[in-house]
Write an enzyme that holds these catalytic residues in place. Sequence first.
Site, short mmCIF file in Angstrom:
data_model
loop_
_atom_site.label_atom_id
_atom_site.label_comp_id
_atom_site.label_asym_id
_atom_site.label_seq_id
_atom_site.Cartn_x
_atom_site.Cartn_y
_atom_site.Cartn_z
CB CYS A 227 83.14 18.94 72.54
SG CYS A 227 83.04 17.81 73.14
NE ARG B 230 82.90 24.93 73.89
CZ ARG B 230 81.96 25.62 74.83
NH1 ARG B 230 82.04 26.31 75.59
NH2 ARG B 230 81.46 24.44 75.59
CD1 TRP C 190 89.10 17.24 77.33
CD2 TRP C 190 87.26 16.78 77.98
NE1 TRP C 190 89.76 16.96 78.53
CE2 TRP C 190 88.50 16.64 79.33
CE3 TRP C 190 86.00 16.26 78.37
CZ2 TRP C 190 87.88 16.00 80.38
CZ3 TRP C 190 85.97 15.96 79.95
CH2 TRP C 190 86.89 16.03 80.22
CG ASN D 17 79.54 21.33 74.78
OD1 ASN D 17 80.62 19.98 74.99
ND2 ASN D 17 78.83 22.35 74.96
N GLY D 18 78.86 18.23 75.36
CA GLY D 18 77.58 17.34 76.94
C GLY D 18 77.29 16.15 76.90
CD GLU E 259 96.22 28.85 90.36
OE1 GLU E 259 94.99 28.09 90.87
OE2 GLU E 259 96.21 29.35 89.31
CE LYS F 275 97.13 27.26 86.91
NZ LYS F 275 96.32 28.34 86.80
CD GLU G 270 95.51 23.91 84.82
OE1 GLU G 270 96.52 25.26 85.54
OE2 GLU G 270 95.33 23.74 84.05
CG HIS H 10 99.78 17.47 111.86
ND1 HIS H 10 100.00 17.63 113.35
CD2 HIS H 10 100.02 18.91 112.39
CE1 HIS H 10 99.83 18.88 113.79
NE2 HIS H 10 100.44 19.85 113.12
CE LYS I 288 90.65 29.76 79.78
NZ LYS I 288 92.33 29.25 81.10
#
Length: 588
Positions: A2, A27, A74, A100-101, A465, A469, A472, A488, A583
């Site tokens: 947050c 954030r 968040w 935050n946390g 990667e 992308k 998300e 396999h 982020k």
Amino acid sequence: MCSIIGYRGKLDAAPLIVESLKRMEYRGYDSVGVATSNEGKILMRKGVGRVVEVNKLFNLGKLPGQIGIGHTRWATHGGVVNSNAHPHTACTNDIAVVHNGIIENYMELKEEITNLGHTFKSQTDSEVIAHLLEIYYLDSKDVKEAIIKTCKRLQGAYAFVAIFEDGVIGGARYDEPLIIGILDEGYFISSDVLGFLEHTDRAIFLDNQDIAIIDGGELQLFDFNGLPVKRPITQVAWELGAADKGKYAHYTLKEIHEQTSTIIQAGTQNIDRMQNFCDIILNAKSVYITGSGTSYNSALIAKQIFAKFAKIRVETILSSEFQYVHDLIDNNSVLIAISQSGESSDVLQSVKTAKQKGAKILSVVNIQTSSLARISDSSLGVNCGPEIGVAATKSFTGQVSLIYHIADNLCNNCIGFVHKNKELISAIEFVLDNEYKIAEIANNMKDVRDIYLLGRSVHYPLALEGALKLKELAYVHAEGIAAGELKHGPLALVDLNTVVIVINPSDATFNDTISNAHEIKSRGAKVIGISDSENHLYDQFIKIPKVSELLYPLVEVIPLQILAYFLALKKNADPDYPRNLAKSVTVK
Ligand code: F6R
């Protein structure tokens, strides 16, 4: 995850706080709230949604007073509903707090506080902080004592800022960042320099277990034992705050386009610092690299580059797994931590563990004022400027570019990477100029449910990667697979409805990957080829220019980023702020 902010000074607090929250929204962006202290009363407005939306609905910026706090959330504990938005008050409305946390022992605390007759209004862990502060403040009427006693009860990682009825602001940090911004007209206290950089470049980075109290025009700092502490004033680079969308519709698109310059900037390093960084690697008996998400994909590339060119064996460990697999790390080891933000909790935790075991810490980090950069024995900056889009784009190519520079330094310039700048830039420009063709491909993929991405050798981390992308940004199931692994197991998933992207430039992996494309094609799946060399197997072809082999990873990732961006648009998703993400992942 947050963002928290407080202001006390001569200016109106609420409008400043709203602007700060907009800058720190990366954030977390579930909900938002502001509280001010005015004429001895705490006033508060909050709601679910982005800062702009909630501000429009509730006029957060119109709250009166020159003292205030704010928060963007968040969600970790409790759903995304108004009552869980911060700030939180306790029973008397004399104290409001933003946090935050994660407070790990909040259930025990909640039970204990409830037994004292307090009533909780939210399902958050954060609300216990408000109640503890209230209990200890009512006891002593002393802000410092209330904060110290509260911190002694909390377990977990946290930074919080509280306003008290008399207008005093107090904050404390434990394993989450908290930074003071110093203005002529007062003080900010924030989880990120972006919270105040528009107003001042003078900052104090609080140490872990520091308490800050802003009372009247005065700032006082203490440790958790209540002893006064002094922390230096740092001048923060103004460029960090230089973030606007320019001519682009989204930050993400702007940041994708910036890569023609940021890839080069990553190589601009202080020679002595680079030498010191490399000497630490060369003197180590064992080298480990850690990171999360995209930064971990960079670590996978680093592993291959260091082995191939610098002949150095490296082990990669996902930061979230580090605590379970650090047995062999000792004082002859070096841990290289890769991170854009330098604030990812998993990364910082890994570093802490490695440090305790005596290892040296190196970091490759974009935010040079971050916790990671500050606790490293040596740190190199990725130098790509602020990355606002939640998905990592230019920070990834910046990290990879810097990894090549480090490898070059380790092998007496055996790569000559710096001489390939021109070739690299013109290849990326070619891809960007043809962006519209990738957008057309994305337009036809709206209803695709599963996408597999294949690559071999150094192209395998690129497949991972690209898949990250697509997941998300475009909310589509995507999986990166080492191309040879297809037979396999994963081949069983391939049918007429599958799309497979093969990353297949003409290097040593080309022929083997073409064989895989045959296998997919004969099962009826649609194949999209990313290569400098066209092939009849590809239903759709994304051309990249032919370049020196080692440049391919830096070039082929660009079309993958563009594809994910345009697919997000097609699906009406906001590419800058993907759902459920943030982020800076500052929680475990
Ligand atoms: C993906 C992404 C995340 C981050 C990860 C690590 O696009 O942005 O996977 O890469 O959360 O973040 P940093 O690099 O800040 O440690």
